[in-house]
Design an enzyme around this catalytic site. Structure first.
Site, PDB file in Angstrom:
ATOM      1  N   TRP A 247       1.830  -7.122  -0.304  1.00 44.86           N
ATOM      2  CA  TRP A 247       2.695  -6.135  -0.958  1.00 44.86           C
ATOM      3  C   TRP A 247       4.122  -6.256  -0.462  1.00 44.86           C
ATOM      4  O   TRP A 247       5.072  -6.166  -1.232  1.00 44.86           O
ATOM      5  CB  TRP A 247       2.151  -4.721  -0.762  1.00 44.86           C
ATOM      6  CG  TRP A 247       0.802  -4.557  -1.383  1.00 44.86           C
ATOM      7  CD1 TRP A 247      -0.374  -4.277  -0.739  1.00 44.86           C
ATOM      8  CD2 TRP A 247       0.463  -4.689  -2.782  1.00 44.86           C
ATOM      9  NE1 TRP A 247      -1.411  -4.224  -1.652  1.00 44.86           N
ATOM     10  CE2 TRP A 247      -0.925  -4.473  -2.900  1.00 44.86           C
ATOM     11  CE3 TRP A 247       1.195  -4.978  -3.935  1.00 44.86           C
ATOM     12  CZ2 TRP A 247      -1.594  -4.531  -4.132  1.00 44.86           C
ATOM     13  CZ3 TRP A 247       0.533  -5.039  -5.161  1.00 44.86           C
ATOM     14  CH2 TRP A 247      -0.844  -4.817  -5.249  1.00 44.86           C
TER      15      TRP A 247
ATOM     16  N   ASP B  67       7.217   1.500   2.224  1.00 45.59           N
ATOM     17  CA  ASP B  67       6.115   1.560   1.270  1.00 45.59           C
ATOM     18  C   ASP B  67       4.916   2.132   2.031  1.00 45.59           C
ATOM     19  O   ASP B  67       4.326   1.458   2.868  1.00 45.59           O
ATOM     20  CB  ASP B  67       5.824   0.144   0.749  1.00 45.59           C
ATOM     21  CG  ASP B  67       4.612   0.090  -0.183  1.00 45.59           C
ATOM     22  OD1 ASP B  67       3.972   1.142  -0.404  1.00 45.59           O
ATOM     23  OD2 ASP B  67       4.311  -1.008  -0.694  1.00 45.59           O
TER      24      ASP B  67
ATOM     25  N   LYS C 258      -3.978   5.686  -3.758  1.00 44.56           N
ATOM     26  CA  LYS C 258      -4.632   5.327  -2.507  1.00 44.56           C
ATOM     27  C   LYS C 258      -4.984   6.562  -1.677  1.00 44.56           C
ATOM     28  O   LYS C 258      -5.955   6.561  -0.968  1.00 44.56           O
ATOM     29  CB  LYS C 258      -3.750   4.392  -1.673  1.00 44.56           C
ATOM     30  CG  LYS C 258      -3.247   3.166  -2.429  1.00 44.56           C
ATOM     31  CD  LYS C 258      -4.161   1.965  -2.323  1.00 44.56           C
ATOM     32  CE  LYS C 258      -3.835   0.848  -3.292  1.00 44.56           C
ATOM     33  NZ  LYS C 258      -2.480   0.320  -3.215  1.00 44.56           N
TER      34      LYS C 258
HETATM   35  C1  LIG Z   1      -1.664  -0.836  -3.812  1.00 49.98           C
HETATM   36  C2  LIG Z   1      -0.380  -1.081  -3.153  1.00 49.98           C
HETATM   37  C3  LIG Z   1       0.786  -1.392  -3.874  1.00 49.98           C
HETATM   38  C4  LIG Z   1       0.785  -1.563  -5.371  1.00 49.98           C
HETATM   39  O1  LIG Z   1       0.664  -0.349  -5.997  1.00 49.98           O
HETATM   40  P1  LIG Z   1       0.742  -0.219  -7.580  1.00 49.98           P
HETATM   41  O2  LIG Z   1       0.779   1.266  -7.743  1.00 49.98           O
HETATM   42  O3  LIG Z   1      -0.493  -0.854  -8.122  1.00 49.98           O
HETATM   43  O4  LIG Z   1       1.958  -0.895  -8.062  1.00 49.98           O
HETATM   44  C5  LIG Z   1       1.959  -1.552  -3.181  1.00 49.98           C
HETATM   45  N1  LIG Z   1       2.012  -1.440  -1.856  1.00 49.98           N
HETATM   46  C6  LIG Z   1       0.915  -1.152  -1.112  1.00 49.98           C
HETATM   47  C7  LIG Z   1       1.034  -1.039   0.369  1.00 49.98           C
HETATM   48  C8  LIG Z   1      -0.321  -0.975  -1.743  1.00 49.98           C
HETATM   49  O5  LIG Z   1      -1.405  -0.690  -1.016  1.00 49.98           O
END
Ligand SMILES: *Cc1c(COP(=O)(O)O)cnc(C)c1O
Length: 356
Positions: free
Chosen positions: A102, A169, A193
């Site tokens: 990511w 993030d 998540k």
């Molecule tokens: C799942 C995830 C993403 C991507 O998320 P989307 O909502 O599918 O774009 C980005 N960063 C991390 C750390 C993730 O776990």
């Protein structure tokens, strides 16, 4: 019977969130209308949006500190480019920590906006640890990191102190552990998540860092426009935001982040202790950087996989295989996963050892 859901995302949510969401689909707030058919400008939904935005700041301890919470669409992946669009100064550069898939996807997008400096990377070791001892140039427009690496099972335990804006993030560990969130200037997270169903993205941003890029930002990508419109610049993802609010309320009633952190630590301790003790298994992430959300592990002997897979499936476990880029197993222990589910997995690991 309900499965023990270890899915990495979308993932398990509290049972009461499923029940209240189902009720709201049938009849929202006794309005004789479904949450799926009401206007996002209706009084009832504006109240949902306002409460959700306020509760985010309350749970993170950021009330009255110059932050705004937004519920956007596009996933965390859209933030990979919204961040540089809003924060990268003309002819500027940004510092990135490369800790996994990511993080590298975020870097890929930022490259189109200016110089992207990778200040630390664990790529050569297949992202099995968090780089340390890196430094961030004073003239960077911002520093970007990923607090929890969902795919590789590593988690940042500390964050750098720097004068440049810190962007994080937190998709896979937001609301899971206490941190001084005021050390961050922009936090983003896909809802799916730890907060709600897929479709909403949370952005928490300190307003003072905005409006400095010096170039035009398309309206839908402009944080300032979303703030001005109180997160309703266009039709927001109504249902995912409502379900996210229910999860935030559940968390608050439980005692907030400090309370869930204790439970998350107990779950992670239980599983990692077994991974380390059981001679059939080994963890893949550096011990000091292990994630309390996503535990990645392997069987020492691949030949045991068919029987292990059969056993955990029979025990009612779902979503245990590792990410397709890594293999092995990944137990995602998000906030709503009960300790009992982890005990079921540990029991299966012990039965495998006894039965071989
Ligand atoms: C799942 C995830 C993403 C991507 O998320 P989307 O909502 O599918 O774009 C980005 N960063 C991390 C750390 C993730 O776990």
């Amino acid at each position: 019977m309900k499965k023990h859901n270890y899915s990495a995302g979308p993932c398990i949510l509290p049972q009461e969130v499923f029940e209240k969401s189902a009720q709201a689909i049938l009849n929202f707030n006794n309005s004789d209308l479904s949450i799926l058919e009401i206007s996002h400008r209706s009084k009832d939904f504006v109240a949902v949006m306002d409460e959700a935005r306020a509760l985010v700041l309350e749970l993170l301890g950021l009330e009255g500190k110059g932050y705004q919470a937004l519920f956007l669409a596009g996933g965390a992946s859209l933030e990979f480019l919204m961040v540089p669009y809003n924060l990268m100064k003309t002819d500027g550069k940004a510092a990135y920590l490369d800790t996994g898939t990511w993080a590298s996807n975020a870097i890929k997008e930022a490259k189109h906006f200016g110089e992207t400096l990778i200040v630390g990377s664990s790529k050569e070791q297949n992202y099995n640890h968090i780089p340390k001892g890196y430094s961030i140039p004073e003239d960077a427009s911002y520093f970007h990191c990923t607090s929890n690496n969902t795919i590789f099972g590593t988690q940042m335990k500390s964050f750098p102190t720097t004068n440049v804006p810190v962007v994080c993030d937190m998709s896979s560990d937001i609301f899971s552990r206490t941190l001084d969130f005021s050390k961050f200037d922009l936090i983003y997270a896909g809802a799916q998540k730890n907060m709600g169903p897929a479709g909403a993205t949370l952005v928490v941003v300190k307003e003072e860092i905005l409006g400095k890029s010096g170039s035009y930002i398309p309206s839908m990508l402009d944080y300032e426009k979303h703030i001005k419109a109180e997160s309703m610049y266009n039709t927001p993802p109504v249902f995912p935001i409502y379900a996210s609010l229910l999860t935030l309320q559940w968390l608050k009633n439980l005692g907030g982040i400090a309370a869930i952190e204790k439970i998350n630590e107990a779950k992670a301790n239980l599983l990692y202790t077994e991974i380390d003790r059981n001679p059939l298994f080994k963890g893949t992430a550096a011990v000091e950087d292990r994630s309390i959300m996503n535990a990645t592990f392997l069987l020492n002997d691949e030949n045991h996989a068919p029987i292990f897979d059969k056993m955990w499936k029979e025990a009612g476990i779902s979503g245990l295989p590792g990410h397709r880029s890594v293999g092995g197993y990944r137990a995602s222990m998000y906030n709503a996963l009960p300790l009992e589910s982890v005990q079921v997995l540990v029991d299966v690991m012990q039965s495998l050892e006894k039965n071989l």
